[in-house]
Scaffold this motif. Structure first.
Motif, PDB file in Angstrom:
ATOM      1  N   CYS A 209       1.207  -0.726   0.069  1.00 23.40           N
ATOM      2  CA  CYS A 209       0.096  -0.390  -0.362  1.00 23.40           C
ATOM      3  C   CYS A 209       0.542   1.377   0.481  1.00 23.40           C
ATOM      4  N   GLY A 210       0.422   2.316  -0.308  1.00 25.86           N
ATOM      5  CA  GLY A 210      -0.071   3.891   0.351  1.00 25.86           C
ATOM      6  C   GLY A 210      -0.203   4.314   0.896  1.00 25.86           C
ATOM      7  N   HIS A 211      -0.316   5.623   0.597  1.00 25.82           N
ATOM      8  CA  HIS A 211      -1.897   6.518   0.785  1.00 25.82           C
ATOM      9  C   HIS A 211      -1.400   7.494   1.530  1.00 25.82           C
ATOM     10  N   ALA A 212      -0.525   7.038   3.128  1.00 26.21           N
ATOM     11  CA  ALA A 212      -0.668   7.330   4.402  1.00 26.21           C
ATOM     12  C   ALA A 212       0.558   8.564   4.252  1.00 26.21           C
ATOM     13  N   HIS A 213       1.680   8.640   3.259  1.00 28.63           N
ATOM     14  CA  HIS A 213       2.684   9.627   2.667  1.00 28.63           C
ATOM     15  C   HIS A 213       3.746   9.969   4.140  1.00 28.63           C
ATOM     16  N   GLY A 214       3.927   8.270   4.250  1.00 22.62           N
ATOM     17  CA  GLY A 214       4.428   8.219   6.102  1.00 22.62           C
ATOM     18  C   GLY A 214       3.790   9.318   6.701  1.00 22.62           C
ATOM     19  N   GLY A 215       2.918   9.571   6.904  1.00 17.76           N
ATOM     20  CA  GLY A 215       2.242  10.677   8.617  1.00 17.76           C
ATOM     21  C   GLY A 215       2.908  11.725   8.227  1.00 17.76           C
ATOM     22  N   GLN A 216       3.680  12.495   7.838  1.00 19.07           N
ATOM     23  CA  GLN A 216       3.654  13.890   6.603  1.00 19.07           C
ATOM     24  C   GLN A 216       4.684  14.640   7.856  1.00 19.07           C
ATOM     25  N   TRP A 217       4.751  14.286   9.392  1.00 17.86           N
ATOM     26  CA  TRP A 217       5.072  14.327   9.975  1.00 17.86           C
ATOM     27  C   TRP A 217       6.234  13.516  11.310  1.00 17.86           C
ATOM     28  N   ARG A 218       7.400  13.628  10.635  1.00 21.30           N
ATOM     29  CA  ARG A 218       7.828  12.259  11.954  1.00 21.30           C
ATOM     30  C   ARG A 218       8.771  12.764  13.041  1.00 21.30           C
ATOM     31  N   PRO A 220      12.173  10.789  14.220  1.00 21.41           N
ATOM     32  CA  PRO A 220      12.774   9.122  14.285  1.00 21.41           C
ATOM     33  C   PRO A 220      11.961   8.070  15.489  1.00 21.41           C
ATOM     34  N   GLY A 221      12.389   7.401  15.713  1.00 17.96           N
ATOM     35  CA  GLY A 221      12.258   6.487  17.146  1.00 17.96           C
ATOM     36  C   GLY A 221      11.720   6.636  17.828  1.00 17.96           C
ATOM     37  N   VAL A 222      10.447   7.827  17.955  1.00 21.71           N
ATOM     38  CA  VAL A 222      10.244   8.130  18.098  1.00 21.71           C
ATOM     39  C   VAL A 222       8.295   8.462  17.798  1.00 21.71           C
ATOM     40  N   LEU A 223       8.386   8.995  16.971  1.00 25.05           N
ATOM     41  CA  LEU A 223       6.908   9.144  16.470  1.00 25.05           C
ATOM     42  C   LEU A 223       6.981   8.891  14.811  1.00 25.05           C
ATOM     43  N   ASN A 224       6.512   7.562  14.554  1.00 24.77           N
ATOM     44  CA  ASN A 224       6.272   7.522  13.305  1.00 24.77           C
ATOM     45  C   ASN A 224       5.251   8.154  12.321  1.00 24.77           C
ATOM     46  N   GLY A 225       4.573   8.779  12.323  1.00 26.27           N
ATOM     47  CA  GLY A 225       3.895  10.067  12.089  1.00 26.27           C
ATOM     48  C   GLY A 225       3.123  10.572  12.502  1.00 26.27           C
ATOM     49  N   ILE A 226       2.895  11.921  12.233  1.00 25.09           N
ATOM     50  CA  ILE A 226       1.408  12.532  12.990  1.00 25.09           C
ATOM     51  C   ILE A 226       0.027  13.028  12.505  1.00 25.09           C
ATOM     52  N   PRO A 235      -1.235   7.839  13.187  1.00 27.95           N
ATOM     53  CA  PRO A 235      -1.272   6.354  12.085  1.00 27.95           C
ATOM     54  C   PRO A 235      -0.884   5.285  12.993  1.00 27.95           C
ATOM     55  N   LYS A 236      -2.059   4.180  12.486  1.00 22.69           N
ATOM     56  CA  LYS A 236      -0.926   3.374  12.835  1.00 22.69           C
ATOM     57  C   LYS A 236      -0.082   2.626  12.336  1.00 22.69           C
ATOM     58  N   TYR A 237      -0.832   2.300  10.772  1.00 25.06           N
ATOM     59  CA  TYR A 237       0.235   2.046   9.656  1.00 25.06           C
ATOM     60  C   TYR A 237       0.548   3.609   8.677  1.00 25.06           C
ATOM     61  N   ALA A 238       1.433   4.492   8.871  1.00 25.13           N
ATOM     62  CA  ALA A 238       2.397   4.996   8.453  1.00 25.13           C
ATOM     63  C   ALA A 238       3.421   5.085   7.349  1.00 25.13           C
ATOM     64  N   GLY A 239       4.210   3.579   7.895  1.00 31.21           N
ATOM     65  CA  GLY A 239       5.375   3.415   6.597  1.00 31.21           C
ATOM     66  C   GLY A 239       6.092   2.636   7.374  1.00 31.21           C
ATOM     67  N   GLY A 240       6.279   1.527   6.206  1.00 32.73           N
ATOM     68  CA  GLY A 240       7.277   0.625   7.419  1.00 32.73           C
ATOM     69  C   GLY A 240       6.515  -1.337   7.411  1.00 32.73           C
ATOM     70  N   ILE A 241       6.865  -1.422   7.680  1.00 29.28           N
ATOM     71  CA  ILE A 241       6.892  -3.023   7.791  1.00 29.28           C
ATOM     72  C   ILE A 241       6.033  -3.923   8.877  1.00 29.28           C
ATOM     73  N   TYR A 242       4.594  -4.189   8.484  1.00 37.33           N
ATOM     74  CA  TYR A 242       3.869  -4.864  10.018  1.00 37.33           C
ATOM     75  C   TYR A 242       3.168  -6.555   9.484  1.00 37.33           C
ATOM     76  N   GLU A 243       3.019  -7.137  10.639  1.00 36.52           N
ATOM     77  CA  GLU A 243       2.233  -8.019  10.447  1.00 36.52           C
ATOM     78  C   GLU A 243       1.145  -8.327  11.458  1.00 36.52           C
ATOM     79  N   VAL A 244       0.600  -7.994  10.701  1.00 37.92           N
ATOM     80  CA  VAL A 244      -1.356  -7.915  11.108  1.00 37.92           C
ATOM     81  C   VAL A 244      -2.107  -9.046  10.791  1.00 37.92           C
ATOM     82  N   ASN A 245      -2.687 -10.528  11.702  1.00 37.29           N
ATOM     83  CA  ASN A 245      -3.486 -11.766  11.826  1.00 37.29           C
ATOM     84  C   ASN A 245      -2.143 -12.408  11.104  1.00 37.29           C
ATOM     85  N   GLY A 246      -1.477 -12.528  10.550  1.00 38.05           N
ATOM     86  CA  GLY A 246      -0.321 -14.000   9.194  1.00 38.05           C
ATOM     87  C   GLY A 246       0.126 -12.845   8.382  1.00 38.05           C
TER      88      GLY A 246
END
Length: 277
Positions: A209-218, A220-226, A235-246
């Motif tokens: 996916c995309g769409h989240a634009h990385g949360g626009q403001w970050r 690093p190491g504290v807040l992944n996106g505002i 946002p929970k899914y601002a950018g990166g790799i996640y595991e969701v229910n398999g």
């Protein structure tokens, strides 16, 4: 010069340095690895999302194109909002699509910007004219001679092209039932990550996916996106790799920059490379 003045000067210099680093909009390449037990040969995917017709290396998109070439992907997936419905000229997007579509096997799904103003069919034809396959509710088996076992890729229009998320999910269910879904490594290309829980229930192995634009403001190491469209604050899914229910979810921070009046902060535009091994 007294000590107080020296301290003030140093603080100003440090603040300016941090500010320059914070709004760095140079393109970077991000790598993720996903395991597929059924694959004997690695497959490299380049994921390009949320270009919004912004320019990299000028209107010929030379920086973006060279960044892709440097990674030597097997296929390129365009995850929506390649065009911009408000500010940016479509020619900027087409410049990248033409070159990459001629050099690689490319696949595209729409984003909300392509759906706006009832221009979805228009943009799809532009994409097809560049030699790129439009995945709008269809399934494709990637055919690469060097790869012995390739994934099945499903792609669907942005949810705004449907009545609602329920209708989109129903379309996905109908499509997956027509193929040997349980026997394959199944990849879903779709624009938005906020519906990942529903997508995961369908049994996809990998969702891009995309769409989240990385949360626009970050921070690093504290807040992944505002803030991200569709997800709101933090946002929970601002950018990166996640595991969701398999299911593995990869969210690109995208490439939008001059298309938005709000600058990216500690959030460089990215080309995403996924190695399926």
């Amino acid at each position: 010069m007294n000590k107080k003045l020296v301290l003030i000067v140093l603080i100003i210099i440090a603040s300016l340095a941090i500010a320059v680093f914070a709004i760095d909009s140079r393109l970077k390449t991000v790598h993720y690895t996903v395991e597929n037990e059924n694959s004997e040969t690695p497959l490299r995917i380049a994921l390009i999302t949320d270009l919004h017709a912004c320019t990299y290396g000028g209107k010929d998109q030379s920086d973006l194109i060279e960044a892709v070439r440097a990674q030597n992907p097997d296929i390129i997936l365009f995850g929506g909002d390649i065009f911009d419905s408000r500010r940016m000229p479509e020619e900027n997007a087409i410049a990248a699509l033409k070159v990459l579509g001629a050099e690689y096997d490319c696949y595209y799904v729409s984003g909300n910007h392509e759906v706006r103003h009832e221009k979805l069919d228009y943009y799809k034809e532009k994409v097809r004219s560049c030699g790129i396959t439009v995945l709008d509710g269809i399934h494709t088996k990637i055919a690469i001679s060097a790869v012995s076992t390739t994934p099945d890729i499903y792609g669907f229009d942005d949810v705004t092209a449907y009545k609602d998320i329920t209708e989109q999910i129903a379309h996905m269910e109908q499509t997956t039932q027509n193929y040997h879904f349980e026997e394959s490594f199944n990849v879903l290309l779709v624009h938005r990550p906020e519906y990942i829980e529903q997508y995961a229930k369908l049994g996809f192995d990998l969702v891009l996916c995309g769409h989240a634009h990385g949360g626009q403001w970050r921070i690093p190491g504290v807040l992944n996106g505002i803030y991200a469209p569709g997800q709101g604050l933090f946002p929970k899914y601002a950018g990166g790799i996640y595991e969701v229910n398999g299911t593995t979810l990869v969210v690109s921070r995208g490439l939008a920059k001059e298309s938005t009046p709000i600058p990216r902060v500690f959030n460089r535009p990215e080309l995403v490379i996924i190695d399926i091994i």
